[in-house]
Design an enzyme around this catalytic site. Structure first.
Site, PDB file in Angstrom:
ATOM      1  N   HIS A   1       0.852  -1.185   0.000  1.00 13.69           N
ATOM      2  CA  HIS A   1       0.000   0.000   0.000  1.00 13.69           C
ATOM      3  C   HIS A   1       0.895   1.245   0.000  1.00 13.69           C
ATOM      4  O   HIS A   1       1.989   1.224   0.576  1.00 13.69           O
ATOM      5  CB  HIS A   1      -0.862   0.061   1.267  1.00 13.69           C
ATOM      6  CG  HIS A   1      -2.027  -0.862   1.263  1.00 13.69           C
ATOM      7  ND1 HIS A   1      -2.181  -1.882   2.174  1.00 13.69           N
ATOM      8  CD2 HIS A   1      -3.125  -0.905   0.474  1.00 13.69           C
ATOM      9  CE1 HIS A   1      -3.326  -2.519   1.938  1.00 13.69           C
ATOM     10  NE2 HIS A   1      -3.916  -1.945   0.916  1.00 13.69           N
TER      11      HIS A   1
ATOM     12  N   CYS B   1      -2.967   0.952   9.640  1.00 13.80           N
ATOM     13  CA  CYS B   1      -4.122   0.144   9.178  1.00 13.80           C
ATOM     14  C   CYS B   1      -5.048  -0.285  10.300  1.00 13.80           C
ATOM     15  O   CYS B   1      -6.175  -0.674  10.037  1.00 13.80           O
ATOM     16  CB  CYS B   1      -3.693  -1.100   8.425  1.00 13.80           C
ATOM     17  SG  CYS B   1      -1.989  -1.372   8.240  1.00 13.80           S
TER      18      CYS B   1
HETATM   19  C1  CIR Z   1      -3.818  -7.296   3.457  1.00 13.59           C
HETATM   20  O1  CIR Z   1      -2.952  -7.795   2.742  1.00 13.59           O
HETATM   21  O2  CIR Z   1      -4.811  -6.726   3.006  1.00 13.59           O
HETATM   22  C2  CIR Z   1      -3.660  -7.380   4.956  1.00 13.59           C
HETATM   23  N1  CIR Z   1      -3.101  -8.631   5.322  1.00 13.59           N
HETATM   24  C3  CIR Z   1      -2.805  -6.260   5.471  1.00 13.59           C
HETATM   25  C4  CIR Z   1      -3.420  -4.925   5.214  1.00 13.59           C
HETATM   26  C5  CIR Z   1      -2.623  -3.840   5.755  1.00 13.59           C
HETATM   27  N2  CIR Z   1      -3.276  -2.594   5.508  1.00 13.59           N
HETATM   28  C6  CIR Z   1      -2.646  -1.505   5.168  1.00 13.59           C
HETATM   29  O3  CIR Z   1      -1.432  -1.508   4.942  1.00 13.59           O
HETATM   30  N3  CIR Z   1      -3.376  -0.421   5.019  1.00 13.59           N
END
Ligand code: CIR
Length: 266
Positions: free
Chosen positions: A170, A257
């Site tokens: 991200h 997140c």
């Molecule tokens: C994913 O891959 O969507 C989750 N395991 C981790 C999301 C992390 N979110 C972020 O960096 N905003």
């Protein structure tokens, strides 16, 4: 008065990690997170937000959505509006509907990303006081970003679409806002041109996993275990609060997140 609105907040929304967290998406092959350890780290994260003055709503785990602890990806809170997004990973599509009722309790203005085409993950959005930067990634496409533009502009923000450098999950995996004009970013992101117009502080090489920090009121929440980053930011005059987010990191999650941060009454 908009000065500081990108990091001065009265509220936050979090969701506890569930027992299914080990099924969360991840790019690598590392160890599984331990649900009990993750729960303890999450509780400390929530406590830190409360200590910084936030009224924190903590939602119960959603076992059907292993990644739902990462609430930031399903919505964008801007000024007094909550925008329900369309997360880009199929296993996460349902998180947007799941978080809507909680946001409706907290905001009088809740809108949806217009249209039906395109995806946007909140982790790809960096909001400063007057600009929303949105990084295209494997989770956020141009159609989604274009759909978001009129909503953001109607709220009085400029919007800029940039290309997240390759291999960064991200946009915000590799950066975090430190104050109204300063962004902390990995060298790859800092040198990409995506953040032009901001004062940049580069994350020390080898400590990129600390780049996703969160400025919340007077403190900067920083992942524990990155001494050169802590020393650099301390020297720059930021008040740091170190948090262990090692379990979230095992499923590619960072500090930002795990919360939505906002001031719904403004
Ligand atoms: C994913 O891959 O969507 C989750 N395991 C981790 C999301 C992390 N979110 C972020 O960096 N905003």
């Amino acid at each position: 008065m908009t000065e500081g609105r990108s990091y001065r907040f009265t509220h936050a929304l979090c969701r506890k990690p569930g027992a299914s967290i080990a099924s969360g998406l991840r790019a690598g092959e590392g160890a599984d997170p331990d649900p009990a350890r993750f729960a303890a780290q999450h509780a400390a994260y929530v406590a830190a937000l409360r200590d910084e003055g936030a009224q924190v709503t903590v939602l119960e785990p959603l076992e059907a959505f292993p990644d739902s602890v990462f609430v930031e990806d399903a919505a964008l809170c801007l000024a007094a509006t909550a925008i329900i997004l369309r997360p880009g990973a199929p296993s996460r599509f349902g998180e947007a509907a799941a978080i809507t009722p909680a946001l409706q309790q907290l905001f009088s203005d809740v809108v949806h990303l217009p249209g039906e085409a395109g995806f946007v993950d909140g982790g790809d959005i960096l909001a400063s006081d007057d600009e929303v930067l949105i990084g295209l990634s494997a989770r956020t496409d141009r159609e989604g970003a274009n759909a978001l533009r009129p909503v953001v502009e109607a709220l009085g923000y400029r919007m800029r679409i940039v290309e997240t450098p390759p291999d960064i999950l991200h946009f915000k995996t590799d950066c975090g806002l430190l104050d109204s004009e300063t962004v902390f970013a990995s060298a790859a992101l800092a040198r990409s041109g995506c953040l032009s117009g901001y004062r940049l502080i580069e994350c020390p090489q080898g400590e990129e996993a600390a780049a996703n920090l969160v400025r919340f009121n007077d403190s900067v929440l920083l992942r524990e275990g990155f001494p050169r980053t802590a020393e650099l930011l301390d020297r720059e005059g930021y008040q740091l609060r170190l948090l262990d987010t090692g379990e979230a990191a095992l499923v590619d999650g960072g500090l930002s997140c795990m919360s939505l941060r906002f001031s719904p009454g403004t």
